[in-house]
Design a protein around this motif. Structure first.
Motif, PDB file in Angstrom:
ATOM      1  N   GLY A  60     -30.042 134.039  36.566  1.00 27.53           N
ATOM      2  CA  GLY A  60     -30.699 135.329  36.518  1.00 27.53           C
ATOM      3  C   GLY A  60     -32.037 135.225  35.818  1.00 27.53           C
ATOM      4  O   GLY A  60     -32.180 134.503  34.828  1.00 27.53           O
ATOM      5  N   VAL A  61     -33.050 135.902  36.351  1.00 27.10           N
ATOM      6  CA  VAL A  61     -34.353 135.986  35.710  1.00 27.10           C
ATOM      7  C   VAL A  61     -34.688 137.462  35.522  1.00 27.10           C
ATOM      8  O   VAL A  61     -34.266 138.308  36.310  1.00 27.10           O
ATOM      9  N   MET A  62     -35.405 137.779  34.447  1.00 27.39           N
ATOM     10  CA  MET A  62     -35.834 139.159  34.228  1.00 27.39           C
ATOM     11  C   MET A  62     -37.173 139.171  33.520  1.00 27.39           C
ATOM     12  O   MET A  62     -37.508 138.229  32.801  1.00 27.39           O
ATOM     13  N   ALA A  63     -37.924 140.234  33.758  1.00 25.71           N
ATOM     14  CA  ALA A  63     -39.209 140.459  33.091  1.00 25.71           C
ATOM     15  C   ALA A  63     -39.363 141.954  32.877  1.00 25.71           C
ATOM     16  O   ALA A  63     -38.901 142.755  33.694  1.00 25.71           O
ATOM     17  N   ALA A  64     -39.983 142.327  31.761  1.00 27.82           N
ATOM     18  CA  ALA A  64     -40.158 143.750  31.473  1.00 27.82           C
ATOM     19  C   ALA A  64     -41.311 143.956  30.506  1.00 27.82           C
ATOM     20  O   ALA A  64     -41.787 143.017  29.867  1.00 27.82           O
ATOM     21  N   ASN A  65     -41.721 145.200  30.413  1.00 29.18           N
ATOM     22  CA  ASN A  65     -42.746 145.621  29.456  1.00 29.18           C
ATOM     23  C   ASN A  65     -42.145 146.627  28.499  1.00 29.18           C
ATOM     24  O   ASN A  65     -41.122 147.265  28.799  1.00 29.18           O
ATOM     25  N   HIS A  66     -42.786 146.803  27.361  1.00 24.58           N
ATOM     26  CA  HIS A  66     -42.340 147.806  26.402  1.00 24.58           C
ATOM     27  C   HIS A  66     -42.608 149.211  26.929  1.00 24.58           C
ATOM     28  O   HIS A  66     -41.935 150.155  26.566  1.00 24.58           O
ATOM     29  N   ASN A  67     -43.594 149.342  27.790  1.00 25.81           N
ATOM     30  CA  ASN A  67     -43.885 150.633  28.398  1.00 25.81           C
ATOM     31  C   ASN A  67     -43.458 150.586  29.865  1.00 25.81           C
ATOM     32  O   ASN A  67     -42.810 149.650  30.289  1.00 25.81           O
ATOM     33  N   THR A  68     -43.844 151.555  30.630  1.00 26.67           N
ATOM     34  CA  THR A  68     -43.382 151.626  32.024  1.00 26.67           C
ATOM     35  C   THR A  68     -44.403 151.089  33.012  1.00 26.67           C
ATOM     36  O   THR A  68     -44.322 151.378  34.202  1.00 26.67           O
ATOM     37  N   SER A  69     -45.329 150.276  32.569  1.00 29.79           N
ATOM     38  CA  SER A  69     -46.400 149.819  33.464  1.00 29.79           C
ATOM     39  C   SER A  69     -45.916 148.907  34.586  1.00 29.79           C
ATOM     40  O   SER A  69     -46.634 148.665  35.529  1.00 29.79           O
ATOM     41  N   VAL A 104     -38.170 128.934  42.954  1.00 29.43           N
ATOM     42  CA  VAL A 104     -39.253 129.049  41.988  1.00 29.43           C
ATOM     43  C   VAL A 104     -39.593 130.530  41.864  1.00 29.43           C
ATOM     44  O   VAL A 104     -39.927 131.190  42.855  1.00 29.43           O
ATOM     45  N   PHE A 105     -39.499 131.049  40.643  1.00 32.00           N
ATOM     46  CA  PHE A 105     -39.827 132.446  40.346  1.00 32.00           C
ATOM     47  C   PHE A 105     -41.124 132.468  39.562  1.00 32.00           C
ATOM     48  O   PHE A 105     -41.284 131.721  38.602  1.00 32.00           O
ATOM     49  N   GLU A 106     -42.040 133.341  39.953  1.00 33.05           N
ATOM     50  CA  GLU A 106     -43.293 133.510  39.228  1.00 33.05           C
ATOM     51  C   GLU A 106     -43.551 134.998  39.060  1.00 33.05           C
ATOM     52  O   GLU A 106     -43.406 135.766  40.008  1.00 33.05           O
ATOM     53  N   THR A 107     -43.933 135.387  37.846  1.00 31.83           N
ATOM     54  CA  THR A 107     -44.294 136.786  37.653  1.00 31.83           C
ATOM     55  C   THR A 107     -45.615 137.048  38.363  1.00 31.83           C
ATOM     56  O   THR A 107     -46.498 136.196  38.410  1.00 31.83           O
ATOM     57  N   VAL A 108     -45.745 138.245  38.928  1.00 33.52           N
ATOM     58  CA  VAL A 108     -46.937 138.627  39.661  1.00 33.52           C
ATOM     59  C   VAL A 108     -48.089 138.912  38.697  1.00 33.52           C
ATOM     60  O   VAL A 108     -49.244 138.649  38.994  1.00 33.52           O
ATOM     61  N   LYS A 109     -47.760 139.439  37.524  1.00 38.66           N
ATOM     62  CA  LYS A 109     -48.737 139.727  36.471  1.00 38.66           C
ATOM     63  C   LYS A 109     -48.052 139.440  35.132  1.00 38.66           C
ATOM     64  O   LYS A 109     -46.829 139.262  35.091  1.00 38.66           O
ATOM     65  N   PRO A 110     -48.780 139.408  34.034  1.00 40.82           N
ATOM     66  CA  PRO A 110     -48.147 139.163  32.729  1.00 40.82           C
ATOM     67  C   PRO A 110     -47.243 140.328  32.310  1.00 40.82           C
ATOM     68  O   PRO A 110     -47.496 141.486  32.662  1.00 40.82           O
ATOM     69  N   PHE A 111     -46.218 139.989  31.544  1.00 41.71           N
ATOM     70  CA  PHE A 111     -45.263 140.968  31.025  1.00 41.71           C
ATOM     71  C   PHE A 111     -45.064 140.767  29.531  1.00 41.71           C
ATOM     72  O   PHE A 111     -45.454 139.732  28.978  1.00 41.71           O
ATOM     73  N   ASP A 112     -44.433 141.740  28.889  1.00 41.45           N
ATOM     74  CA  ASP A 112     -44.221 141.680  27.441  1.00 41.45           C
ATOM     75  C   ASP A 112     -43.115 140.702  27.054  1.00 41.45           C
ATOM     76  O   ASP A 112     -43.172 140.103  25.990  1.00 41.45           O
ATOM     77  N   PHE A 113     -42.096 140.559  27.888  1.00 44.88           N
ATOM     78  CA  PHE A 113     -41.004 139.642  27.588  1.00 44.88           C
ATOM     79  C   PHE A 113     -40.219 139.345  28.847  1.00 44.88           C
ATOM     80  O   PHE A 113     -40.373 140.028  29.857  1.00 44.88           O
ATOM     81  N   GLY A 114     -39.407 138.313  28.795  1.00 44.15           N
ATOM     82  CA  GLY A 114     -38.613 137.944  29.957  1.00 44.15           C
ATOM     83  C   GLY A 114     -37.431 137.096  29.536  1.00 44.15           C
ATOM     84  O   GLY A 114     -37.234 136.816  28.348  1.00 44.15           O
ATOM     85  N   GLY A 115     -36.651 136.690  30.526  1.00 45.01           N
ATOM     86  CA  GLY A 115     -35.469 135.898  30.203  1.00 45.01           C
ATOM     87  C   GLY A 115     -34.965 135.101  31.378  1.00 45.01           C
ATOM     88  O   GLY A 115     -35.326 135.337  32.534  1.00 45.01           O
ATOM     89  N   LEU A 116     -34.146 134.128  31.041  1.00 48.44           N
ATOM     90  CA  LEU A 116     -33.457 133.278  32.009  1.00 48.44           C
ATOM     91  C   LEU A 116     -32.016 133.161  31.560  1.00 48.44           C
ATOM     92  O   LEU A 116     -31.753 132.793  30.414  1.00 48.44           O
ATOM     93  N   GLN A 117     -31.078 133.507  32.439  1.00 51.54           N
ATOM     94  CA  GLN A 117     -29.651 133.379  32.155  1.00 51.54           C
ATOM     95  C   GLN A 117     -29.039 132.405  33.147  1.00 51.54           C
ATOM     96  O   GLN A 117     -29.356 132.444  34.337  1.00 51.54           O
ATOM     97  N   ILE A 118     -28.159 131.559  32.638  1.00 50.30           N
ATOM     98  CA  ILE A 118     -27.515 130.538  33.465  1.00 50.30           C
ATOM     99  C   ILE A 118     -26.020 130.550  33.184  1.00 50.30           C
ATOM    100  O   ILE A 118     -25.605 130.534  32.022  1.00 50.30           O
ATOM    101  N   HIS A 119     -25.243 130.594  34.249  1.00 53.25           N
ATOM    102  CA  HIS A 119     -23.789 130.440  34.120  1.00 53.25           C
ATOM    103  C   HIS A 119     -23.309 129.641  35.331  1.00 53.25           C
ATOM    104  O   HIS A 119     -23.423 130.094  36.467  1.00 53.25           O
ATOM    105  N   VAL A 120     -22.807 128.450  35.072  1.00 53.74           N
ATOM    106  CA  VAL A 120     -22.290 127.593  36.131  1.00 53.74           C
ATOM    107  C   VAL A 120     -20.905 127.124  35.709  1.00 53.74           C
ATOM    108  O   VAL A 120     -20.743 126.576  34.613  1.00 53.74           O
ATOM    109  N   SER A 121     -19.915 127.355  36.555  1.00 59.75           N
ATOM    110  CA  SER A 121     -18.550 126.896  36.313  1.00 59.75           C
ATOM    111  C   SER A 121     -18.096 126.057  37.487  1.00 59.75           C
ATOM    112  O   SER A 121     -18.123 126.515  38.625  1.00 59.75           O
ATOM    113  N   ASN A 122     -17.687 124.836  37.187  1.00 57.08           N
ATOM    114  CA  ASN A 122     -17.141 123.950  38.212  1.00 57.08           C
ATOM    115  C   ASN A 122     -15.629 124.113  38.129  1.00 57.08           C
ATOM    116  O   ASN A 122     -14.976 123.528  37.270  1.00 57.08           O
ATOM    117  N   LEU A 123     -15.085 124.922  39.009  1.00 58.50           N
ATOM    118  CA  LEU A 123     -13.663 125.238  38.941  1.00 58.50           C
ATOM    119  C   LEU A 123     -12.800 124.127  39.520  1.00 58.50           C
ATOM    120  O   LEU A 123     -11.729 123.846  39.004  1.00 58.50           O
TER     121      LEU A 123
END
Length: 164
Positions: A60-69, A104-123
């Protein structure tokens, strides 16, 4: 198989809660001023190979701003294609069992913060090999290459990025 569905639901809920905490934890007095260089541009690359239908693979990838821009504006490009105004994108097993193994994920413009989440289970079955890299403002912040997840093991990571 029920454990796999439960894990996927738990990961999705975790992603939603993490995004909510990040957004709710930001107050207006922390908003960057116009022209402020306290935003980040992100480029995140993820790869998974060896996964089959009995495994769980979630990035999972996420990006956000402190405001609503960011709202009603493009946020991410995935493999060069704009993904609309989605502030988060979750890839699952189905994204990695076809011919495409790298995204490959790239933000279209700069953001205030973002994240990367990884969960892989080999069952069950053979090993799953993953790689991931996060470049923040052109500098590598997180990098793991050829991480092997053997039968019965899992790999869980949660990274957050903000201006330094």
């Amino acid at each position: 198989m029920n454990d796999m569905k439960a894990n996927k639901i738990n990961f999705s809920l975790f992603l939603v809660v993490a995004m909510g905490i990040l957004v709710a934890g930001c107050s207006k007095n922390k908003d960057p001023k116009p022209g402020d260089q306290s935003q980040i541009a992100m480029k995140i690359t993820v790869t998974a190979s060896g996964a089959d239908q009995t495994d769980q693979v979630d990035f999972g990838v996420m990006a956000a701003n402190h405001n609503t821009s960011q709202y009603n504006a493009p946020v991410w490009k995935m493999n060069g294609t704009v993904q609309g105004n989605q502030n988060s994108i979750l890839l699952d097993l189905n994204n990695f069992t076809g011919s495409t193994k790298t995204y490959v994920f790239e933000t279209v413009k700069p953001f205030d913060f973002g994240g990367l989440q990884i969960h892989v289970s080999n069952l069950y079955g053979g090993p799953i090999t993953i790689s991931y890299k996060a470049e923040i403002n052109g500098k590598i912040e997180t990098s793991a290459e050829n991480v092997v997840i053997a039968d019965g093991q899992s790999h869980d990571k949660n990274f957050t990025y903000a201006p330094k």
